[in-house]
Design a protein around this motif. Sequence first.
Motif, PDB file in Angstrom:
ATOM      1  N   ALA A  90       0.924  -1.102   0.083  1.00 36.41           N
ATOM      2  CA  ALA A  90       0.242   0.097  -0.195  1.00 36.41           C
ATOM      3  C   ALA A  90       1.035   1.256  -0.033  1.00 36.41           C
ATOM      4  O   ALA A  90       0.431   2.362  -0.182  1.00 36.41           O
ATOM      5  CB  ALA A  90      -0.941  -0.066   1.252  1.00 36.41           C
ATOM      6  N   GLY A  91       2.021   1.069   0.516  1.00 36.17           N
ATOM      7  CA  GLY A  91       3.138   2.365   0.179  1.00 36.17           C
ATOM      8  C   GLY A  91       3.191   2.793   1.507  1.00 36.17           C
ATOM      9  O   GLY A  91       2.907   2.117   2.691  1.00 36.17           O
ATOM     10  N   ASP A  92       3.862   4.094   1.703  1.00 37.71           N
ATOM     11  CA  ASP A  92       4.184   4.570   2.948  1.00 37.71           C
ATOM     12  C   ASP A  92       3.238   5.568   3.510  1.00 37.71           C
ATOM     13  O   ASP A  92       3.260   5.940   4.758  1.00 37.71           O
ATOM     14  CB  ASP A  92       5.428   5.436   2.659  1.00 37.71           C
ATOM     15  N   ASP A  93       2.288   5.742   2.913  1.00 34.83           N
ATOM     16  CA  ASP A  93       1.440   6.590   3.522  1.00 34.83           C
ATOM     17  C   ASP A  93       0.034   5.812   4.612  1.00 34.83           C
ATOM     18  O   ASP A  93      -0.265   4.817   4.171  1.00 34.83           O
ATOM     19  CB  ASP A  93       0.040   7.223   2.004  1.00 34.83           C
ATOM     20  N   SER A  94       0.055   6.490   5.629  1.00 35.10           N
ATOM     21  CA  SER A  94      -0.548   5.863   6.685  1.00 35.10           C
ATOM     22  C   SER A  94      -2.261   5.693   6.216  1.00 35.10           C
ATOM     23  O   SER A  94      -2.767   4.575   6.761  1.00 35.10           O
ATOM     24  CB  SER A  94      -0.589   6.798   8.024  1.00 35.10           C
ATOM     25  N   ALA A  95      -2.666   6.576   5.872  1.00 38.51           N
ATOM     26  CA  ALA A  95      -4.211   6.471   5.343  1.00 38.51           C
ATOM     27  C   ALA A  95      -4.167   5.188   4.465  1.00 38.51           C
ATOM     28  O   ALA A  95      -5.108   4.266   4.420  1.00 38.51           O
ATOM     29  CB  ALA A  95      -4.816   7.631   4.761  1.00 38.51           C
ATOM     30  N   SER A  96      -3.328   4.953   3.449  1.00 39.75           N
ATOM     31  CA  SER A  96      -3.460   3.945   2.454  1.00 39.75           C
ATOM     32  C   SER A  96      -3.182   2.647   2.996  1.00 39.75           C
ATOM     33  O   SER A  96      -3.783   1.559   2.935  1.00 39.75           O
ATOM     34  CB  SER A  96      -2.263   4.023   1.336  1.00 39.75           C
ATOM     35  N   ARG A  97      -2.262   2.659   4.003  1.00 40.05           N
ATOM     36  CA  ARG A  97      -1.894   1.411   4.788  1.00 40.05           C
ATOM     37  C   ARG A  97      -3.201   1.141   5.678  1.00 40.05           C
ATOM     38  O   ARG A  97      -3.569  -0.203   5.900  1.00 40.05           O
ATOM     39  CB  ARG A  97      -0.674   1.541   5.687  1.00 40.05           C
ATOM     40  N   VAL A 179      -5.638   6.305  13.843  1.00 39.53           N
ATOM     41  CA  VAL A 179      -4.355   6.203  13.144  1.00 39.53           C
ATOM     42  C   VAL A 179      -4.178   7.644  12.745  1.00 39.53           C
ATOM     43  O   VAL A 179      -4.623   8.051  11.870  1.00 39.53           O
ATOM     44  CB  VAL A 179      -4.473   5.317  11.782  1.00 39.53           C
ATOM     45  N   PRO A 180      -2.948   7.981  13.199  1.00 34.09           N
ATOM     46  CA  PRO A 180      -2.559   9.561  12.922  1.00 34.09           C
ATOM     47  C   PRO A 180      -1.980   9.513  11.428  1.00 34.09           C
ATOM     48  O   PRO A 180      -1.523   8.797  11.139  1.00 34.09           O
ATOM     49  CB  PRO A 180      -1.414   9.857  13.850  1.00 34.09           C
ATOM     50  N   THR A 181      -2.210  10.498  10.694  1.00 41.19           N
ATOM     51  CA  THR A 181      -1.848  10.784   9.227  1.00 41.19           C
ATOM     52  C   THR A 181      -1.001  12.190   9.593  1.00 41.19           C
ATOM     53  O   THR A 181      -1.562  13.058  10.236  1.00 41.19           O
ATOM     54  CB  THR A 181      -2.813  10.846   8.433  1.00 41.19           C
ATOM     55  N   PRO A 182      -0.051  12.312   8.828  1.00 40.43           N
ATOM     56  CA  PRO A 182       0.910  13.647   8.813  1.00 40.43           C
ATOM     57  C   PRO A 182       0.013  14.755   8.050  1.00 40.43           C
ATOM     58  O   PRO A 182      -0.947  14.304   7.351  1.00 40.43           O
ATOM     59  CB  PRO A 182       2.037  13.166   7.874  1.00 40.43           C
ATOM     60  N   THR A 183      -0.114  16.023   8.696  1.00 37.45           N
ATOM     61  CA  THR A 183      -0.712  17.039   8.371  1.00 37.45           C
ATOM     62  C   THR A 183       0.155  17.503   7.015  1.00 37.45           C
ATOM     63  O   THR A 183       1.476  17.450   7.348  1.00 37.45           O
ATOM     64  CB  THR A 183      -1.112  17.942   9.119  1.00 37.45           C
ATOM     65  N   THR A 184      -0.329  18.312   6.261  1.00 30.07           N
ATOM     66  CA  THR A 184       0.281  18.843   5.152  1.00 30.07           C
ATOM     67  C   THR A 184       0.314  20.226   5.219  1.00 30.07           C
ATOM     68  O   THR A 184       0.629  21.151   4.382  1.00 30.07           O
ATOM     69  CB  THR A 184      -0.088  18.215   3.618  1.00 30.07           C
ATOM     70  N   SER A 185      -0.016  20.909   6.431  1.00 30.08           N
ATOM     71  CA  SER A 185      -0.149  22.277   6.551  1.00 30.08           C
ATOM     72  C   SER A 185       1.000  23.144   6.690  1.00 30.08           C
ATOM     73  O   SER A 185       2.019  22.268   6.998  1.00 30.08           O
ATOM     74  CB  SER A 185      -1.078  22.862   7.940  1.00 30.08           C
ATOM     75  N   THR A 186       1.135  24.457   6.236  1.00 29.68           N
ATOM     76  CA  THR A 186       2.511  24.918   6.364  1.00 29.68           C
ATOM     77  C   THR A 186       2.687  25.638   7.506  1.00 29.68           C
ATOM     78  O   THR A 186       1.757  26.031   8.059  1.00 29.68           O
ATOM     79  CB  THR A 186       2.339  26.127   4.930  1.00 29.68           C
ATOM     80  N   PRO A 187       4.109  25.476   7.802  1.00 30.23           N
ATOM     81  CA  PRO A 187       4.310  26.193   9.100  1.00 30.23           C
ATOM     82  C   PRO A 187       4.038  27.484   9.134  1.00 30.23           C
ATOM     83  O   PRO A 187       4.264  28.242   8.046  1.00 30.23           O
ATOM     84  CB  PRO A 187       5.833  25.848   9.133  1.00 30.23           C
TER      85      PRO A 187
END
Length: 192
Positions: A90-97, A179-187
Amino acid sequence: TALRRHVDALQNEGLLEAREANGPKRRGRPAREWVLTDRGHRALVSDYDHLAGEALRFLGATAGPDAVTAFAEHRAADLENRYAERIATAGDDSASRATALVEALNADGFAASARPVGAADGPLTGVQLCQGHCPVQHVAAEFPQFCEAETEAFSRLLGVHVQRLATLAHGDHVCTTFVPTPTTSTPTSERA
C-alpha cells in the motif's frame, strides 16, 4: 422491503440498534447505521468462547500471567505476519496502509471500516479504524492482553503509533483505533 423486514425483526428482538450515520448528509431519509447490541453479540457466541476462557485461565494459573501475555503476543504476531505483505504494497502513506489493513481484517471477518477524521489543517488528523466484530471479544474482556497485543501489531504494521479508543471487550459497539496521518499544513513561519 424484504431486507427492511429482516432488520426490523432483528431490532424488535433486541439484536440490532439504529444509530445516526456519520458522514455527509444526503437527500432523502436520514441515513442510519445498524450495529449489534450486547444481546446481538452474545447471540454470536459459541461454546468455543467458554473453552478458550477456561484454557487461558488454566494457562495463567499453571504457567503464570506472563504466559497468557506471551500467547496474546504470539496470536498478534501471526496476524501481523499474514497482513504484512498486503500492507507493505500500500506504500508509505498511513491512510493507504490503514485501508489495506481494513481489507485484510475484513477478509478475516472483522467487519472493519475506516474513515478520515479531523480537519485537514488541524493538529489531530487521521483515520478512524473500526472493527464491528471480534472473534476473541469475550475472552479479551477477561484478558485485555489480546487487545493490547493487537494494538501494538497495528502500530508496527502501519508504521505509526496508533491509539485504541474503544473496544468491544469493554462493552463498546465497535473496536475503534485512531491512526494519525501527517498534516500537510504550512508552518506559520513560512506563511508570512
